[in-house]
Design a protein around this motif. Structure first.
Motif, short mmCIF file in Angstrom:
data_model
loop_
_atom_site.label_atom_id
_atom_site.label_comp_id
_atom_site.label_asym_id
_atom_site.label_seq_id
_atom_site.Cartn_x
_atom_site.Cartn_y
_atom_site.Cartn_z
N VAL B 109 0.84 -1.20 0.00
CA VAL B 109 0.00 0.00 0.00
C VAL B 109 0.87 1.25 0.00
N GLN B 110 0.27 2.34 -0.44
CA GLN B 110 0.94 3.62 -0.32
C GLN B 110 0.69 4.20 1.08
N PRO B 111 1.54 5.12 1.52
CA PRO B 111 1.50 5.52 2.94
C PRO B 111 0.28 6.34 3.33
N GLY B 112 -0.37 7.00 2.36
CA GLY B 112 -1.50 7.85 2.71
C GLY B 112 -2.80 7.10 2.91
N LEU B 113 -2.81 5.83 2.54
CA LEU B 113 -4.01 5.01 2.73
C LEU B 113 -4.26 4.84 4.23
N THR B 114 -5.52 4.94 4.64
CA THR B 114 -5.80 4.74 6.07
C THR B 114 -6.11 3.26 6.32
N ARG B 115 -6.04 2.89 7.59
CA ARG B 115 -6.27 1.49 7.94
C ARG B 115 -7.71 1.08 7.64
N GLU B 116 -8.66 2.00 7.82
CA GLU B 116 -10.04 1.64 7.52
C GLU B 116 -10.24 1.47 6.02
N GLU B 117 -9.61 2.34 5.22
CA GLU B 117 -9.69 2.20 3.76
C GLU B 117 -9.13 0.85 3.32
N LEU B 118 -8.00 0.46 3.91
CA LEU B 118 -7.42 -0.84 3.54
C LEU B 118 -8.39 -1.97 3.89
N ASN B 119 -8.95 -1.93 5.07
CA ASN B 119 -9.85 -3.02 5.47
C ASN B 119 -11.12 -3.04 4.63
N THR B 120 -11.56 -1.88 4.17
CA THR B 120 -12.70 -1.86 3.25
C THR B 120 -12.34 -2.58 1.95
N GLU B 121 -11.15 -2.31 1.45
CA GLU B 121 -10.71 -2.97 0.20
C GLU B 121 -10.53 -4.47 0.39
N LEU B 122 -10.20 -4.88 1.60
CA LEU B 122 -9.91 -6.30 1.84
C LEU B 122 -11.17 -7.10 2.15
N ARG B 123 -12.31 -6.41 2.30
CA ARG B 123 -13.49 -7.05 2.89
C ARG B 123 -13.84 -8.39 2.24
N THR B 124 -13.71 -8.47 0.92
CA THR B 124 -14.13 -9.70 0.23
C THR B 124 -13.03 -10.75 0.14
N THR B 125 -11.86 -10.45 0.66
CA THR B 125 -10.74 -11.39 0.49
C THR B 125 -10.66 -12.42 1.60
N GLY B 126 -11.41 -12.23 2.68
CA GLY B 126 -11.26 -13.11 3.83
C GLY B 126 -10.10 -12.72 4.72
N LEU B 127 -9.43 -11.62 4.37
CA LEU B 127 -8.26 -11.17 5.13
C LEU B 127 -8.54 -9.80 5.74
N PHE B 128 -7.74 -9.43 6.74
CA PHE B 128 -7.83 -8.07 7.27
C PHE B 128 -6.50 -7.64 7.84
N PHE B 129 -6.37 -6.32 8.02
CA PHE B 129 -5.17 -5.77 8.65
C PHE B 129 -5.55 -5.38 10.07
N PRO B 130 -4.93 -6.02 11.07
CA PRO B 130 -5.47 -5.92 12.43
C PRO B 130 -5.07 -4.70 13.25
N VAL B 131 -3.93 -4.08 12.92
CA VAL B 131 -3.43 -3.06 13.86
C VAL B 131 -4.42 -1.89 13.93
N ASP B 132 -4.80 -1.52 15.13
CA ASP B 132 -5.93 -0.61 15.33
C ASP B 132 -5.65 0.37 16.46
N PRO B 133 -5.05 1.51 16.11
CA PRO B 133 -4.74 2.50 17.15
C PRO B 133 -5.94 3.35 17.55
N GLY B 134 -7.11 3.04 17.03
CA GLY B 134 -8.27 3.86 17.37
C GLY B 134 -8.57 4.83 16.25
N ALA B 135 -7.73 5.85 16.13
CA ALA B 135 -7.91 6.82 15.05
C ALA B 135 -7.81 6.11 13.70
N ASN B 136 -8.50 6.64 12.70
CA ASN B 136 -8.37 6.09 11.35
C ASN B 136 -7.13 6.69 10.71
N ALA B 137 -5.98 6.28 11.24
CA ALA B 137 -4.70 6.87 10.86
C ALA B 137 -4.24 6.35 9.51
N SER B 138 -3.30 7.07 8.89
CA SER B 138 -2.68 6.58 7.66
C SER B 138 -1.70 5.47 8.02
#
Lengths: 459, 459
Positions: B109-138
């Motif tokens: 991924v590129q650095p400006g993508l946020t964690r929520e955006e990534l997980n939205t893109e991953l929704r149908t893959t059966g995978l997710f990115f777990p790190v969750d600092p609370g804020a929807n950080a990049s």
């Protein structure tokens, strides 16, 4: 350049009989388990305290004397060879368990302690240290080379299991990196920088390690496959299915033949997987069943379960003796050992290509590896002194490394760089290798710590 | 020192409308969620490619212009403030998923993508990115600060979930660190060095992340405890018993009051734990039962399970809004947020001591945290501009940090150093802090990358 007499004399004053320049001691610290050769170090020192290590480094730094850390001498890429002379710093006398903190699942140890010694001390605590490179290596050496081995698929490598370090820098300063907390974001990760730096940035004098609970149940087995592809594809499918394997090792036909001869076994001469499960009784049974179904899909047959702990230990002892076993296939030989690691999706292709390349060359090169991580080794057997064979083996090794890089992998999964992999570092890291050199120059401006290894030649 | 006009003009030529010096854009990139304040940057740039980042850095390096990376501006220690002026490098336009490799459980991924955006893109893959600092950080910002958060107890921090990086160095050189292999011992771990370096060693332009399988079953609950000690000791017992918690969060009485007011909840005003289990149906049921028994031992009561995914999301949304909720306890306030992390065996003592210190001072300072890692925060609420309160809050924060260090912990579990924790770095790292400075000087000799942060002042 030999160590100047006044320096030797100061070292003698500091260490007494724990400094030696005898040929026997020098030769013992000038050997290597691999084909790498270099003249022995000029002297050997056995420090007993961090303060002694600091005093030795201050002195050597002042006089530009190389200092090469020595653990148990089991590294495979010539890491501990004194390629430009200097002092071998043997950590064997710093071999104590400093503290076990069971409630935090941590132990602090000195660098000369071996992993088997640590696990012996931990036996009654319900905890163990899982990283297992095969050799009974020193924990300092394992950290310095970022070792891993058969259990990394479950428990991670030294990167994941070293929480904190005490390190003596080139100029004798003593620093502590990391902490006993489970995580930290307080600045640069100096622990991670030191782990895998192969004694080029500092000398590790204490390690705080992460321990793990001894599993309630351990089950190990061997299983044969009709083809190399079937065995390796079974591994990929197993990892992708999320079965929490504790060990999953691939052994090709030639290696099986080696084990049969060396360890008096009678396995069918086919590719095998060696596997182990850790967990509760129920979990192990469930995992073993799921794995059994997958293995069946790829033609796996003849599961041989280790019925007793003794059987299991014998099995892994056999695996740990892979290197001498492989060498015994061609008596008197030495080996160029490859160590590539690739993404799981590329594993089957990489193993098959390595197998074909070796066959095409005609060289004997048994393959095995920690395939659950995508890591495997071929031991390319060469006759000592046969330059043509050595050249062919190195060309094969380079081809495997280039193929690993082409699919996003690495030239070294666990053996490190030393002198053996240095020629491939620019291929893997490009300009990043120069960055490593810049860090080395910043922390060791006189280039006394294990010179001639890992980083680019200093201009 | 403002950016020289010729540099601004060259940047304008390079970036066109993607360079701004308007007061609004500068102010937007000069703010901070915490009490830290600094003048805004002199200009803001929005690069779209690695090559543009490289060109910007070459130019700024030549002219000694500071460059400060900007993700979403959610850091808490003033990391992205332009304390000596310069250019804010806003990575928002580099926000693509470059590649998802499901079979290897990796995404680039590129650095400006946020964690929520990534997980939205991953929704149908059966995978997710777990790190969750609370804020929807990049994700770039999360790597730069070695973020973690609620799920680190199960899935690790950014240290554990970043496999490889593309980084632009101060002089514009582009390097790639790490690989797509699961492990490597090919030289210094530059990935680990960059993760947590807070933009002081390079600008991250691509990340390769480790993904995880979406759990078959997720179950979350809230549970009240009669005492702070009971709640925290329950956590320690849970972690020591090896129950694989996906989340285990402590919330003190004052924080519960804050949530009740801010999120319209009606929890009893007692200490609580918020917990989550991930796994198969059976495993989650078994884990929840074991945890329930432990909680009972420590007086836990009134388990409230999130019955639907919507309830669960509402629960964690509430948790993620802890900071504004806490601030709302004292309208108009700002906060000095502490972030210590201690070994599990020291957690109960550290939380109790923090609680007592705050009470003794009389300050309002709700406590909560990722206690499964030994990490907790107090938000010491101060009136903006009230120097006496700020001084008291900083003194309390220092006392907590010193106590953490005394028991082997760290001053920052996850928020990083920035400017807020810099005064404590020497206490934690001693001479090691100077080593960080030496590395910084080697890689950024002109000190253009986020100057004034993390490392010691350059002499």
């Amino acid at each position: 350049m030999p160590i100047p007499a006044p320096v030797l004399s100061e070292l003698q004053t500091l260490l007494g009989e724990r400094l030696s320049s005898t040929q026997a001691d020098r030769d013992h610290h000038g050997g290597s388990e691999s084909y790498h050769r270099a003249p022995p170090p000029d002297a050997v020192a056995w420090p007993e305290t961090t303060q002694e290590v600091s005093a030795i480094l201050q002195l050597c730094n002042r006089h530009g004397v190389p200092v090469i850390g020595w653990g148990t001498g089991t590294s495979l890429e010539g890491h501990a060879l004194a390629v430009v002379g200097g002092l071998s710093l043997d950590m064997a006398r710093m071999n104590k368990v400093t503290e076990v903190r069971s409630e935090d699942m941590q132990a602090s140890v000195q660098p000369g302690l071996t992993r088997e010694e640590l696990n012996t001390e931990l036996r009654t605590t319900g905890l163990f240290f899982p990283v297992d490179p095969g050799a009974n290596a020193s924990l300092g050496g394992m950290a310095a080379t970022r070792a891993s081995g058969t259990t990394a698929v479950r428990y991670g490598t030294m990167r994941d299991n070293v929480l904190a370090l005490e390190v003596v820098l080139a100029d004798g300063r003593i620093i502590r990196t990391g902490s006993r907390a489970a995580k930290s974001s307080a600045g640069y990760d100096l622990t991670a920088l030191m782990v895998g730096s192969e004694g080029t940035l500092g000398i590790i004098t204490e390690l705080t390690l992460r321990l793990h609970g001894q599993p309630e149940k351990i089950a190990a087995a061997v299983c044969a496959f009709p083809t190399l592809e079937g065995a390796v594809e079974c591994v990929t499918a197993t990892i992708q299915s999320g079965i929490p394997m504790a060990r999953i090792e691939f052994i090709d036909e030639v290696s099986v033949r080696a084990f049969n001869g060396y360890a008096g076994r009678n396995f069918p001469e086919q590719p095998h997987l060696m596997i182990e499960f850790h967990g509760s009784e129920d979990a192990v049974a469930a995992d073993a069943e799921r794995f059994g179904e997958l293995a069946n899909d790829f033609g796996g047959q003849g599961f041989e379960w280790a019925a007793t702990p003794e059987d299991r230990n014998a099995l892994w002892k056999m695996r740990h003796q892979a290197f001498p076993a492989q060498l015994s296939v061609r008596p008197g030989s030495t080996a160029v050992v490859t160590d590539i690691c690739v993404p799981m999706s590329e594993l089957a292709g990489a193993v098959a290509a390595a197998h074909e390349d070796i066959a095409a060359d005609g060289m004997v090169g048994p393959i095995l590896g920690h395939v659950g991580d995508g890591n495997f080794h071929s031991a390319l057997l060469v006759e000592p002194g046969n330059e043509d064979e050595l050249k062919r083996a190195k060309a094969l090794a380079r081809r495997m490394a280039e193929r690993a890089l082409a699919v996003g992998g690495t030239i070294s999964g666990e053996h490190g760089v030393g002198i053996g992999k240095r020629a491939l570092m620019a291929d893997e890291h490009g300009e990043g290798w120069q960055v490593m050199g810049a860090i080395k120059a910043a922390l060791d401006p006189n280039n006394i710590l294990n010179p001639g290894k890992l980083v680019p030649e200093r201009n």
